[in-house]
Motif scaffolding. Structure first.
Motif, short mmCIF file in Angstrom:
data_model
loop_
_atom_site.label_atom_id
_atom_site.label_comp_id
_atom_site.label_asym_id
_atom_site.label_seq_id
_atom_site.Cartn_x
_atom_site.Cartn_y
_atom_site.Cartn_z
N ALA A 1 17.03 63.73 72.29
CA ALA A 1 18.21 64.37 72.89
C ALA A 1 17.85 64.95 74.26
O ALA A 1 16.74 65.45 74.46
CB ALA A 1 18.71 65.48 71.97
N ASP B 1 18.89 61.80 69.06
CA ASP B 1 20.33 61.59 68.88
C ASP B 1 20.77 60.17 69.23
O ASP B 1 21.95 59.88 69.29
CB ASP B 1 21.14 62.61 69.68
N HIS B 2 19.81 59.26 69.47
CA HIS B 2 20.16 57.85 69.69
C HIS B 2 18.91 57.01 69.46
O HIS B 2 17.79 57.52 69.40
CB HIS B 2 20.71 57.62 71.10
#
Length: 347
Positions: free
Chosen positions: A222, A321-322
């Motif tokens: 993130a 977050d990805h």
């Protein structure tokens, strides 16, 4: 070679050094004397027709060497317009050392090799090549420079350039995005340039921090908050940390890029010894930890190693977050552990 010419060359070399430039061989006599000195190992020739004293050159860092060549080139070829990373460096941007060579210039004939491969020509139309004059050097405009770096360099290096150009007040993020939106359809590399521009942040404290932030993103972590203020609980003084993450469980993590330059660069040490700087850093970190849950420190070498950097951030609980945008694989062999001198611990 006569004493008069020898004295003239000595004076010219000293004058070039005072300007932070390589000396160009401006007459046949000077050219012959410089070639003689080069054969004797007294001078180096970083670019064809540009010279510097060997010992002086050895004492320069990569950015200083690049600027010496650029300033010399501006006199050797006064009509040339720098572009890409070379223009960015002149405009005061943070440019990764790997991007400093070859020097890039606008070429109406398209991409090509110049001055024995030490200079690279890059095509741009006459309108695109409209430049600005900086301390005797022509460069492409800040926006065009940002575009060329953002579309050609690796994502991390491009973010470092664009962050620093914005931090220098040469354009805003909105201005860059608007400029990119105004480019004609099919402009090569504009999609990559938009990704860099969307990620760019003028609050980054240095080029190294920009590269670290871009590396975090490529590894799937993130995006952190930047330059967050902390107050010393003992004396009330201010500290600003490089990176900060607020976790969903209420914990606060701090990230700090630990570059070696701050221990040796007089501009950053303020006259303190390396040991004094290190002790101040330890004191600062102890005060910061009173207001957060953990501090993860990393070096530029850590950032450059995707596996090591990813493992380090994971161990400290930096959130993801990805999905990673780059391949992260363990090394075939563990690198040797770097020994830390006892002086580093104040012993």
């Amino acid at each position: 070679m006569g004493k008069a010419v020898d004295a003239q060359v000595e004076t010219s070399l000293a004058e070039a050094e005072s300007r932070g430039a390589c000396l160009h061989s401006y007459s046949e006599l000077v050219h012959k004397d410089l070639r003689r000195r080069r054969k004797l190992g007294q001078v180096v020739e970083p670019l064809p027709g540009l010279y510097a004293r060997k010992e002086y050159w050895k004492g320069l860092g990569p950015e200083e060497r690049a600027m010496h060549k650029i300033r010399g080139l501006s006199r050797l070829r006064p009509g040339w317009v720098l572009c890409g990373p070379s223009a960015a460096l002149v405009l005061g941007a943070s440019v990764s050392w790997s991007c400093l060579d070859p020097i890039e210039v606008v070429s109406p004939c398209g991409r090509g090799s110049l001055l024995g491969g030490k200079v690279r020509g890059r095509y741009a139309s006459e309108a695109d090549a409209y430049g600005v004059y900086n301390d005797g050097i022509w460069t492409t405009s800040p926006l065009r420079t940002a575009l060329d770096c953002a579309r050609r360099l690796l994502f991390r290096d491009a973010v470092g350039v664009v962050d620093s150009l914005m931090a220098n007040g040469l354009f805003s993020k909105e201005g860059l995005l608007s400029y990119l939106d105004g480019l004609p359809g099919g402009f090569r590399g504009v999609a990559q340039a938009r990704r860099v521009a969307a990620f760019a942040d003028e609050r980054s404290g240095s080029g190294g921090e920009s590269i670290a932030r871009a590396a975090m993103w490529e590894l799937g972590f993130a995006a952190p908050e930047l330059q967050v203020r902390f107050e010393d609980p003992v004396d009330g003084s201010e500290y600003f940390v490089d990176f900060l993450w607020r976790l969903s469980d209420g914990r606060v993590l701090v990230g700090e890029l630990d570059g070696g330059e701050k221990y040796v660069n007089p501009k950053m040490t303020g006259g303190r010894s390396a040991l004094e700087v290190m002790r101040d850093e330890r004191r600062r970190e102890s005060r910061v930890t009173a207001s957060c849950d953990a501090v993860v420190r990393f070096s530029p070498a850590d950032v450059a190693d995707n596996w090591r950097f990813s493992q380090l951030l994971d161990v400290f609980g930096v959130p993801r977050d990805h999905e990673p945008l780059v391949v992260v694989e363990p090394p075939d062999e563990e690198p040797p552990t770097e020994e830390v001198p006892l002086e580093a611990y104040g012993i």
